[in-house]
Design an enzyme around this catalytic site. Structure first.
Site, PDB file in Angstrom:
ATOM      1  N   GLY A  15      44.632   5.582  63.432  1.00 15.85           N
ATOM      2  CA  GLY A  15      44.398   7.026  63.420  1.00 15.85           C
ATOM      3  C   GLY A  15      45.646   7.857  63.633  1.00 15.85           C
ATOM      4  CB  ILE A  16      46.118  10.960  65.646  1.00 12.11           C
ATOM      5  CG1 ILE A  16      45.097  11.838  64.904  1.00 12.11           C
ATOM      6  CG2 ILE A  16      47.284  11.798  66.145  1.00 12.11           C
ATOM      7  CD1 ILE A  16      44.380  12.846  65.796  1.00 12.11           C
ATOM      8  NE  ARG A  36      41.436  -0.002  74.870  1.00 10.14           N
ATOM      9  CZ  ARG A  36      40.339   0.690  75.146  1.00 10.14           C
ATOM     10  NH1 ARG A  36      39.897   0.756  76.375  1.00 10.14           N
ATOM     11  NH2 ARG A  36      39.682   1.328  74.200  1.00 10.14           N
ATOM     12  CG  ASP A  50      43.360  -0.569  79.879  1.00 11.54           C
ATOM     13  OD1 ASP A  50      43.369   0.664  79.712  1.00 11.54           O
ATOM     14  OD2 ASP A  50      42.371  -1.201  80.286  1.00 11.54           O
ATOM     15  N   GLY A  79      43.091   7.642  73.422  1.00 10.97           N
ATOM     16  CA  GLY A  79      41.901   8.386  73.824  1.00 10.97           C
ATOM     17  C   GLY A  79      40.631   7.747  73.298  1.00 10.97           C
ATOM     18  CE1 TYR A 142      38.374  12.920  72.870  1.00 10.63           C
ATOM     19  CE2 TYR A 142      37.811  15.090  72.008  1.00 10.63           C
ATOM     20  CZ  TYR A 142      38.592  13.949  71.971  1.00 10.63           C
ATOM     21  OH  TYR A 142      39.591  13.833  71.035  1.00 10.63           O
ATOM     22  CE  LYS A 146      41.745  13.911  73.703  1.00 10.79           C
ATOM     23  NZ  LYS A 146      43.010  13.140  73.542  1.00 10.79           N
TER      24      LYS A 146
END
Length: 236
Positions: A15-16, A36, A50, A79, A142, A146
């Protein structure tokens, strides 16, 4: 061409995070990624770690420092989500998300700051979310995690600024990744309708903001929240 810098990206296997690692690699930087489950991009130093475990992060940093030199640029990106409405949200749903997203970022920032203070320079970049300031039903955990990153970054900006260390936040909107792939077509269409640019971001567009914050051009930017959200969070 500038000297290659030592970069560490948490959650850099997909992903990002992966797009960010690849963008720094493309610039010729020395990149270590924590993961991980493995699967770091080619050319990056893969560190099994981790973020919820401070000892595991310390070991990862030691390896990165031994191979690439002291970490000059930290991207705290790792995340997770555990979405559900408040009354159904378990203690585990809450604590796992806070532990990874917020406490995990604290662990890596604290460890990175050690080396940066010795170097008398550094860039710390937290990957937050438009949801952190806009809120989102079903994402109390979440969104809280954030939003917490903003307070953390701004406190670090004040604490570390005199040592030439900046701390900033990138707040992505909806991005084409595994995390958003699970949404239904109906949900995806609804989200696009709320975004002035009418589309999802490509992960590379988030990476562009991160590499800019790490560049010489952004040396006087600290404590900032840079939205890369297609206009979704305007006014926040």
């Amino acid at each position: 061409m500038n000297q290659p810098r030592s970069v560490l990206v948490t959650g850099g296997n997909r992903g990002i995070g992966r797009a960010i690692a690849e963008a720094f690699l493309a610039q010729g930087d020395k990149v270590a990624v924590t993961t991980r489950n493995g699967g770091a991009p080619e050319g990056a130093l893969e560190l099994k770690a981790d973020v919820t475990d401070a000892a595991s992060i310390d070991a990862a940093f030691k390896e990165a420092e031994a191979v690439n030199g002291p970490v000059e640029i930290l991207v705290a990106n790792a995340g997770i989500t555990a979405d559900t409405l408040l009354l159904r949200m378990s203690e585990e749903d809450w604590s796992s998300v806070i532990d990874t997203n917020l406490t995990g970022s604290f662990h890596v920032a604290k460890r990175a700051a050690k080396g940066m203070l010795r170097l008398k320079r550094g860039r710390i970049i937290f990957i937050s979310s438009v949801v952190g300031l806009l809120g989102s039903p079903g994402q109390v955990n979440y969104a809280a995690s954030k939003a917490g990153l903003v307070g953390m970054a701004r406190s670090l900006a004040r604490e570390l600024g005199s040592r030439n260390i900046t701390a900033n936040v990138v707040a992505p909107g909806f991005v084409n990744t595994d995390m958003t792939a699970v949404l239904t077509d109906e949900q995806k269409a609804e989200i696009k309708n709320q975004v002035p640019l009418g589309r999802y971001a490509d992960p590379a567009e988030i990476a562009g903001a991160v590499t800019w914050l790490a560049a010489d051009a952004a040396a006087y930017v600290t404590g900032a929240v840079i939205p890369v959200d297609g206009g979704l969070g305007m006014g926040h």
